[in-house]
Design a protein around this motif. Structure first.
Motif, PDB file in Angstrom:
ATOM      1  N   UNK A 428       0.869  -1.173   0.000  1.00  0.00           N
ATOM      2  CA  UNK A 428       0.000   0.000   0.000  1.00  0.00           C
ATOM      3  C   UNK A 428       0.901   1.217   0.000  1.00  0.00           C
ATOM      4  N   UNK A 429       0.599   2.210  -0.857  1.00  0.00           N
ATOM      5  CA  UNK A 429       1.493   3.377  -0.919  1.00  0.00           C
ATOM      6  C   UNK A 429       1.088   4.441   0.105  1.00  0.00           C
ATOM      7  N   UNK A 430       1.815   5.550   0.088  1.00  0.00           N
ATOM      8  CA  UNK A 430       1.609   6.584   1.090  1.00  0.00           C
ATOM      9  C   UNK A 430       0.230   7.221   1.045  1.00  0.00           C
ATOM     10  N   UNK A 431      -0.450   7.105  -0.101  1.00  0.00           N
ATOM     11  CA  UNK A 431      -1.778   7.702  -0.186  1.00  0.00           C
ATOM     12  C   UNK A 431      -2.857   6.695   0.181  1.00  0.00           C
ATOM     13  N   UNK A 432      -2.437   5.552   0.722  1.00  0.00           N
ATOM     14  CA  UNK A 432      -3.414   4.556   1.154  1.00  0.00           C
ATOM     15  C   UNK A 432      -4.006   3.764   0.013  1.00  0.00           C
ATOM     16  N   UNK A 433      -3.314   3.704  -1.125  1.00  0.00           N
ATOM     17  CA  UNK A 433      -3.816   2.902  -2.253  1.00  0.00           C
ATOM     18  C   UNK A 433      -2.942   1.672  -2.465  1.00  0.00           C
ATOM     19  N   UNK A 437      -2.976  -2.827  -7.710  1.00  0.00           N
ATOM     20  CA  UNK A 437      -4.418  -3.054  -7.602  1.00  0.00           C
ATOM     21  C   UNK A 437      -4.908  -4.139  -8.554  1.00  0.00           C
ATOM     22  N   UNK A 579      -4.928  -4.239   3.557  1.00  0.00           N
ATOM     23  CA  UNK A 579      -4.711  -4.289   2.108  1.00  0.00           C
ATOM     24  C   UNK A 579      -5.762  -5.168   1.433  1.00  0.00           C
TER      25      UNK A 579
END
Lengths: 725, 205
Positions: A428-433, A437, A579
């Motif tokens: 998961x990246x820093x923007x919560x995504x 995906x 996640x």
């Protein structure tokens, strides 16, 4: 003899003392089991390489129903566990128990029934599994008629086994026999409890358990199939054949007592470690985890007792392939039984579960431990049973190194694949995504490793074929007359306090019935504590009147999902891991599978989780996807299912299915049952009409694909509609 | 077998080599020629067993009988942190104007990026050239959810769950969505082969 057979359960035998008796061992049955082991071992490994190749290149599914991965994988696992390992176990038990108990098997007839019955079961599995007749629970796939046959044949074996113990000429039973006893008792218990099914037709049945209950019973079974088919009998065999081959005394009697009892007591509890982060109640998950951790030392007890028995024989390992197989086999056993507790830690399971790490783990055990112990045993027994010399020690060494390399290539590639994919799913990246995906991206990343794995499995198979040639040449050089040797031993005298032994355990070894009962108690405790509370399911899965069971068409579609083995690549269980809920939506609740017979939570995600797939895509998407997954999902490695567009739905059976479900407590109304067929046809027509409107061809309403779409679109809908909190 | 046991020179050697006290063969423990020794349990092994038991008791007490968080509770905590992370990145929430998107439409690099995203995420339903398939045609002047680029951005971000359009906002970054919307807009009037019949309202542009 008859006096001995009718001896009471505490093995009080004939009063005569010291009378020498002449008898012979039944070696013919051992030879038969060995040949069966070799034949089925070849089949199981070939199937393994085949399905491994299908994962590397989907085109190897050929668009043929009975060759598709979902139908072949159960055949591979059943062939490996019950045909290859099963026959190997029987060969080793029949050989060693007669000698350890100084008696011929109780009944040659029962031995023959056992042998031919078991082979008939395997053949029937090899026919029915590719046809899609399956219960849909891993390692317990065989439909109810075969399942009953397994019970009958196992009882035949058990009677023969215990009667042989009762007419023994050795007062105390050796540690190998302890492990055999645990096997015979527990496998019966596991098999019977897990496969209580209610038939719908000759080749279709539903389990009496549903959802979370079914999951718990199944993994209590599945895990202990590993324990009592792939571990305890092999430890028993190791205790006989290793000291024989090494010509060394067993290292520690004390250790064998401690690790035997701790192993059989603890193993049975550990099943829920297959269900960590699922909708299983937390306490059961935690029990599964802690008992798995406590299993580490008892498992290693067997390994160290084996390896230390080799003290003073290590220089012979260099030259003797049999000892090489034992050493490597015990080491792989040690690796797998360290890895098992590790994987049972919740946070490790969070990464490893559903990935190829688990595939690596089981193959370390099966290829490295079970396979190698069987090979050692076969190389040791064949020259003795065929009264000749092994054709080539050199070839046996080549077999060892090929198999060893193959196993390493297999498990290392799958470790890498599993950890890679497990980490990609969680990224998961820093923007919560999600960083990845697209599920497909995480699959395509590891496809190269699927090729490597197929090569590893292929090497193992090559080694096996070398052994087949070696054994063939050996057997060809056997004398024509293979008469059983006549041996003699004194008749057993009555048990007394003096001759039973000084320590309580030594006395127990002279009382096999008491020993067996205690073994049953040891495995019974964990079974009762874990399974019984979930039978009182109301405490864990609250009745929810808002939840409607599947419609007839959806239920039928679900059975098609089971038939095609979709559960072997797709889970239906979203875990409470950030996640994961990001990828699939809210975590799965126990209520969501309360009508699921069998449960289909799955154990592997070669494809994405499907718990909430309903409504995610239009019907037309599924219609095209099942026809050719690559059309809507470029690069997908999923097989195509063209026959579902040709074959007609069996609408007539739906009413029967609802009836059976209703008898199991699923709340179908009388009207729903009476008009089941009509309703299903109407529902199918509706879906087919909508598909036409979206651009699909006409005339699909009677085809199986429509029923499957009905099921797929239902999945997760109850939750999405807010019927479940 | 017992014969070879007795004659084996290595056994005597191994017994001498052994650091432990002389292991003795247990009397009466001979089965088909297999003897049993009665060596003590390896210390490290028994300690390992004790440690796992103590750990397990502690773990079970804390998580089942004590205050240990359930897995769902742990998930709630983690998810909360995740949401805070999402909120603290204003880029994810900034609204975009039609004019800003028109600038993207003129930026060929952004459009190429949009094309790449389109190829990997959209073609399975909307066709390789926007001609439509499972989803609607994207090259005509008919739009179901409004024809402005801001409409498209919103639609791509939140999806149309009933129709099977996923909410790409959880998967693509905002500027990626802008790029793909710009690319889609650039397909207008290309009349690809096999174009799906128009759906939705005619939008004058």
């Amino acid at each position: 003899m008859s006096a001995e057979q009718s001896g009471s359960s505490t093995a009080v035998e004939t009063p005569a003392s010291g009378v020498m008796e002449r008898f012979s061992y039944d070696d013919r049955i051992v030879r038969q089991f060995i040949l069966a082991t070799l034949v089925w071992g070849f089949v199981a490994l070939l199937l393994g390489v085949f399905i491994a190749s299908q994962l590397a290149d989907w085109r190897l599914n050929f668009g043929i129903s009975w060759l598709t991965f979902g139908r072949m994988r159960p055949l591979h696992t059943n062939a490996a566990v019950f045909a290859f390992a099963g026959n190997g176990i029987f060969a080793g038990i029949y050989y060693s128990m007669q000698r350890l108990l100084k008696t011929r098997m109780y009944s040659d007839l029962l031995s023959k029934i056992h042998f031919w019955g078991w082979q008939a079961i395997i053949v029937s599995a090899a026919i029915t599994l590719p046809l899609g007749f399956t219960i849909g629970k891993e390692y317990a796939e065989l439909e109810w008629p075969i399942s009953i046959a397994i019970t009958v044949i196992w009882v035949v074996f058990a009677v023969n086994f215990f009667q042989t113990i009762f007419k023994r000429r050795e007062r105390h039973i050796y540690v190998a026999i302890w492990f055999y006893i645990a096997t015979v008792i527990t496998v019966a218990l596991l098999h019977i409890i897990n496969t209580i099914q209610v038939p719908v037709s000759l080749w279709k049945s539903y389990p009496i358990y549903a959802g979370v209950q079914d999951a718990l019973v199944q993994w209590w079974y599945g895990h202990n199939a590993v324990a009592f088919v792939l571990t305890t009998p092999f430890l028993g065999l190791m205790y006989y054949f290793l000291p024989k081959a090494a010509e060394k005394p067993v290292y520690s009697y004390r250790l064998s007592i401690i690790h035997f009892w701790s192993l059989v007591f603890i193993y049975i509890w550990a099943g829920p470690h297959h269900l960590l982060y699922t909708a299983l109640p937390d306490w059961a998950q935690t029990l599964g985890m802690v008992f798995s951790i406590m299993l580490w030392a008892p498992s290693w007890g067997g390994m160290i007792n084996g390896l230390l028995t080799l003290r003073g024989a290590w220089h012979r390992v260099r030259t003797e392939p049999i000892l090489k197989f034992f050493v490597a086999g015990l080491t792989f056993y040690g690796m797998a039984t360290f890895e098992g507790p590790l994987l049972s830690i919740k946070s490790v399971s969070g990464i490893a579960h559903y990935t190829d790490w688990i595939i690596a783990h089981v193959h370390g055990g099966t290829l490295g431990w079970n396979g190698f112990i069987i090979f050692a045993m076969v190389y040791w027994m064949v020259p003795r049973l065929w009264k000749t010399e092994l054709y080539s020690v050199r070839l046996a060494n080549v077999h060892f190194w090929t198999g060893f390399l193959g196993t390493l290539v297999y498990i290392i590639s799958m470790w890498v694949a599993g950890i890679t994919q497990g980490l990609m799913w969680r990224a998961v990246d820093g923007t919560g995504r999600l960083v990845y995906p697209d599920f497909l991206e995480t699959v395509l990343k590891i496809v190269p490793l699927y090729y490597v794995r197929a090569i590893g499995g292929g090497l193992y198979l090559v080694g096996f074929v070398i052994m087949l040639y070696n054994i063939y040449k050996t057997v060809r050089s056997a004398p024509a007359d293979l008469k059983d040797d006549v041996v003699s031993a004194p008749r057993l005298t009555r048990n007394t306090i003096e001759n039973l032994g000084k320590t309580p355990h030594r006395m127990l070894e002279g009382l096999p019935v008491v020993f067996s009962v205690l073994t049953l108690v040891a495995v019974g405790v964990g079974t009762m504590i874990e399974i019984v509370p979930t039978f009182l399911a109301a405490d864990y899965v609250e009745a929810n009147p808002l939840l409607k069971p599947y419609t007839g068409l959806q239920l039928h579609g679900r059975d098609l999902y089971v038939r095609e083995g979709c559960y072997l690549c797709h889970s239906q269980m979203i875990r409470p891991i950030p996640s994961e809920t990001l990828r699939y939506g809210e975590y799965s609740r126990a209520q969501e599978s309360m009508y699921d017979r069998p449960f289909q939570w799955g154990s592997k995600r070669t494809g994405p989780d499907l718990a909430r797939v309903g409504g995610k895509y239009p019907d037309l998407w599924h219609y095209r996807h099942m026809m050719d997954p690559r059309e809507v999902s470029p690069g997908s490695i999923m097989p195509a299912y063209p026959w579902m567009y040709r074959d007609k739905t069996d609408f007539a059976i739906i009413q029967k299915k609802l009836k059976v479900m209703k008898s199991l407590g699923v709340p179908y109304t009388e009207v729903e049952v009476r008009f089941a067929e009509q309703q299903a046809r109407e529902e199918a027509k509706l879906i087919a009409d909508q598909l036409v409107a979206q651009g699909a061809p006409k005339g699909t309403e009677e085809k199986e694909i429509i029923a499957l779409i009905a099921y797929l679109q239902r999945m997760g809908q109850d939750f999405k509609k807010g019927l479940i909190q | 077998m017992s014969k070879s046991d007795d004659n084996d020179p290595n056994r005597k050697k191994s017994t001498q080599d052994s650091l432990e006290s002389q292991p003795h063969h247990l009397a009466g423990h001979t089965y088909d020629g297999i003897d049993e020794l009665d060596n003590a349990l390896p210390r490290w092994w028994i300690n390992l067993f004790y440690i796992t038991i103590v750990f397990s008791l502690g773990y079970f007490s804390y998580y089942v009988m004590g205050d240990g968080p359930t897995l769902v509770r742990e998930w709630e905590i983690d998810r909360g942190e995740q949401e805070i992370a999402q909120l603290s990145k204003p880029a994810g929430l900034k609204s975009v104007t039609e004019d800003e998107l028109k600038l993207v439409l003129k930026d060929s690099t952004r459009k190429l990026a949009g094309q790449a995203i389109y190829q990997s995420k959209c073609i399975s339903c909307h066709g390789a050239h926007g001609e439509g398939g499972i989803g609607p045609n994207l090259t005509d002047d008919h739009w179901i959810h409004g024809g402005k680029m801001t409409n498209l951005v919103k639609m791509v971000t939140v999806g149309v769950l009933d129709k099977g359009m996923p909410p790409w906002g959880t998967i693509l970054k905002q500027n990626e969505i802008h790029s793909v919307v710009a690319y889609v807009k650039s397909l207008r009037g290309t009349h690809p082969a096999g174009a799906k019949a128009p759906q939705g309202d005619l939008v004058e542009q």
